[in-house]
Structure formats: structure tokens, C-alpha cells
Design an enzyme around this catalytic site. Sequence first.
Site, PDB file in Angstrom:
ATOM      1  N   ARG A  64       0.832  -1.225   0.000  1.00  0.00           N
ATOM      2  CA  ARG A  64       0.000   0.000   0.000  1.00  0.00           C
ATOM      3  C   ARG A  64       0.851   1.254   0.000  1.00  0.00           C
ATOM      4  NH1 ARG A  64      -1.412   2.077   4.564  1.00  0.00           N
ATOM      5  NH2 ARG A  64      -1.880   0.129   5.607  1.00  0.00           N
ATOM      6  N   TYR A  95     -15.747  14.837 -16.347  1.00  0.00           N
ATOM      7  CA  TYR A  95     -16.284  13.495 -16.144  1.00  0.00           C
ATOM      8  C   TYR A  95     -17.337  13.537 -15.022  1.00  0.00           C
ATOM      9  CZ  TYR A  95     -16.241   8.514 -15.125  1.00  0.00           C
ATOM     10  OH  TYR A  95     -16.610   7.222 -14.905  1.00  0.00           O
ATOM     11  N   ASP A 120      -6.666  16.630 -16.438  1.00  0.00           N
ATOM     12  CA  ASP A 120      -7.139  15.267 -16.688  1.00  0.00           C
ATOM     13  C   ASP A 120      -6.865  14.982 -18.168  1.00  0.00           C
ATOM     14  OD1 ASP A 120      -8.554  12.937 -17.282  1.00  0.00           O
ATOM     15  OD2 ASP A 120     -10.138  13.367 -15.840  1.00  0.00           O
ATOM     16  N   LYS A 163      -9.120   3.606 -19.529  1.00  0.00           N
ATOM     17  CA  LYS A 163      -9.444   3.982 -20.898  1.00  0.00           C
ATOM     18  C   LYS A 163      -8.288   3.596 -21.825  1.00  0.00           C
ATOM     19  CE  LYS A 163     -12.871   5.490 -18.490  1.00  0.00           C
ATOM     20  NZ  LYS A 163     -13.025   6.861 -18.033  1.00  0.00           N
TER      21      LYS A 163
HETATM   22  C1  LIG Z   1     -13.367   7.488 -16.859  1.00  0.00           C
HETATM   23  C2  LIG Z   1     -12.833   8.812 -16.560  1.00  0.00           C
HETATM   24  C3  LIG Z   1     -12.456   9.155 -15.259  1.00  0.00           C
HETATM   25  C4  LIG Z   1     -12.604   8.208 -14.096  1.00  0.00           C
HETATM   26  O1  LIG Z   1     -11.822   7.080 -14.249  1.00  0.00           O
HETATM   27  P1  LIG Z   1     -12.180   5.652 -13.579  1.00  0.00           P
HETATM   28  O2  LIG Z   1     -11.001   4.832 -13.935  1.00  0.00           O
HETATM   29  O3  LIG Z   1     -13.453   5.188 -14.198  1.00  0.00           O
HETATM   30  O4  LIG Z   1     -12.330   5.910 -12.115  1.00  0.00           O
HETATM   31  C5  LIG Z   1     -11.938  10.417 -15.048  1.00  0.00           C
HETATM   32  N1  LIG Z   1     -11.813  11.298 -16.052  1.00  0.00           N
HETATM   33  C6  LIG Z   1     -12.180  11.003 -17.311  1.00  0.00           C
HETATM   34  C7  LIG Z   1     -12.013  12.022 -18.372  1.00  0.00           C
HETATM   35  C8  LIG Z   1     -12.705   9.756 -17.608  1.00  0.00           C
HETATM   36  O5  LIG Z   1     -13.081   9.485 -18.859  1.00  0.00           O
END
Ligand SMILES: *Cc1c(COP(=O)(O)O)cnc(C)c1O
Length: 394
Positions: free
Chosen positions: A58, A113, A185, A210
Site C-alpha cells: 500500500r 467526467y 485530466d 481507458k
Molecule cells: C473514466 C474517466 C475518469 C474516471 O476514471 P475511472 O477509472 O473510471 O475511475 C476520469 N476522467 C475522465 C475524463 C474519464 O473518462
Amino acid sequence: MERELKFATKCVHAGEKPDPVFGAHTTPIFQTSTFIFENVEQGAARFSGEKAGYVYARISPNTPTHAVLAEKVAVLESGETGQTFASGMAAITAVVLSALKQGDHLISTDVVYGCTYSLFSEVLPGLGIDVSFVDTSGIENVRAAFKPETKMVFLETPANPTITVCDIREIAGLARAQGAICVVDNTFATPYFQKPLLFGADVSLSSCTKYIGGHADLLGGVVVGSRDFMKSLGKVVGYTGGIMGVHEAWLCIRGLKTLHIRMDRHAENAMKVASFLESHPAVMWVRYPGLSSHPQHEVAKKQMSGYGGMLSFEIRGGVEAGRRLMDSVRLCSLAVSLGATDTLIQHPASMTHACIPGHIRNKVGIKDGLVRLSVGIEDPEDIIADLEQALSKT
Ligand SMILES: *Cc1c(COP(=O)(O)O)cnc(C)c1O
């Protein structure tokens, strides 16, 4: 000076070290929760941070498998170090908890998101953190939103699901001048097409779920930034524990080896699909950063080396027609998430962004009729043929 390796080579090689014990070619999965110390002195030095090394899975740097992935993404993002997480949301949560405290103010892109929006609008105010949602595609809006307490600007570009783009360099410069950090992001663009740190951002984060994983078979997140920022983030990681599973880390390492190839194909296909949709009489508008009709196409050209695989559009007949379209696709899958090898179609107003109140969705451009497409790496003719037959049913 040593020649810097090209991005494709970094995807394959960065962070990877041959296993010194058995010579394994690929990075082993270190399925262990704890690490044995040679003696008390060594254990104490690792705990105090005096000596680098592994302690407990962790606690950062987690395991050697995690360390390879973190290093690989840090190299790809042109950053100093990285930290992996159980999900993109775990990454975002740790970033805000490590950088913000009671009384601080956060400026966020208004289109983010859905769960990021909920975290910022429902959880942070309860901790005494004030949040302003701003259309960051207009620099004046950002300038006007600063307060003396502003400690962070959080950008999503291209934004989910409107594909709105904002100027990272301008906003990061503004944030720096005001004593705030700029976090981006980078999930949609990936470091292959956009490197926020090179434009002055302090932190670049991604959902590995993703494009980084790339095959729709895992959840994960990653944060890259300066050594100083990552040190304070590392503490929060240890205290909150949202670290990535070791199998997921291994899958991300494998996924990244083909990131450059996949992203080229995603973008090539997305451009073809966007052009097809834009010329189709049933389609009212298409948003794809590569189209000259995109409102921030010039900004996208400046900061992206390609436009990714994500686009959104609206067809005539609004919500009902959109629903018929999404129910009629055969090759495309009706599913949320994105960045998979196959093409995914979904309806943000009732799915990924349903958690945002309707009047706010409307205000920021997440129209009820908006359809989001994550264009896969299939043959583009097959994707277009499927959309064409589904459009004929609307
Ligand atoms: C999917 C997504 C997230 C969150 O990610 P998870 O892995 O589903 O927690 C954050 N920002 C964007 C732009 C996303 O597409």
C-alpha cells in the site's frame, strides 16, 4: 549528450528493466503484500524514507511491478515521477486531498467526467473546500474566477462529453502567477497526443481504464508530476490506500506497449467517422477537435499532436432519434467507458453525466440529444456502415 528516445520506443521500453534474478523478459507480477528487510536498520531506513525501497504494497512505490508502470507513464508524460491508483477517481481524489484543505478554493472546468463533477460539487464543499465550475475554453472566465484562496485549477481537455478544448499553456501560466497549481485530466488525449506538463501544468493524470489499459478489461488511474508534488501525494496514497491491483498494473504495462499504434488508429478512424457524420443530412452537429468546425480547433492544433478517438454529435429529432440510433447499432456496443479497441456508443444525459442536474447539463452544453462515440480500431468502413444503417432507422 545521450540522444532522447522517440515516443514509440519509450512506449515499448521505458521503465522496463530485465529481471536481475531469473532473467524474465517481461516485467514479473510481484504478487506480495509485504517485503522482507535484511535487518532492522534497513527496515527503519525505508520507513523513514532515508533509503529507497519497498516496504508494504500500500505504501509508495508499492511493488516493483507498480514502479515499472509509474516510471513508464512518467517518461511518456515528460514528468519526473508517477503514482498508480485503483481507478481514475481514486487518482483524482488523492490529488485534491493532497493539495487542498479547508478554506481553499478550486476552479474546475465546468464540463468534466460525471463522477469528478459529483466529487467536486458534493464531497469537497463538505470538507470546507469551495469549488467554482468555469467554462475554461474562455481565458477571461478563468481569470475572473480566481480568489485569494484559489489553490488549484483543474482542467479536463478535451472535455467529456462535449469535447470542448481549453488552452493549457495560458491557464497554467495564469494559475502559476496566482500561486495555484494546474492539474490536467489527460484521459481523452493520452500522453501520445498531449503532454500537459510541457505546457506548464503541474500535474497530469489519467484514468488507465481507458486508453492506457486500452482493452476495456481493467480499472486504474495514474498521476504524474514533480518530485515535490508526488512526495505529498505519496503520503495520501499510503493513508487512503486506493492503490492499483498488481495484475492491473501488469496489464497497463502491456497495454502501453501498443499505445502509439492504437492511438494513431483511433484518431485516423475518428477523423473518418467525424467527417462522415458531419456530411450526413440527419446529423445536426459533430464535435471532434480535428474538424475545422470545432470551436477550439486552433487551440487543439497548438497543444495536441493528434485529436484522439472521442467525438460527440446530435442528430435531428433530438433525444428520441438519438435513442433509436443507439438501439439500432449492431457493430458498435452500447456501453459507457471509452478507449477500448471496439467502438462504444452512449448517451451522457442518461448515463455517464446523469448525476449532473439537468439545468446544469443544459447550461454547459451536455444536451439531452448528445450522443458520445468512442471510436475503436476496427476497419473504419465497418464502423461507418454500422452508423449509416442505424441512422437510417431514426
Ligand atoms: C473514466 C474517466 C475518469 C474516471 O476514471 P475511472 O477509472 O473510471 O475511475 C476520469 N476522467 C475522465 C475524463 C474519464 O473518462
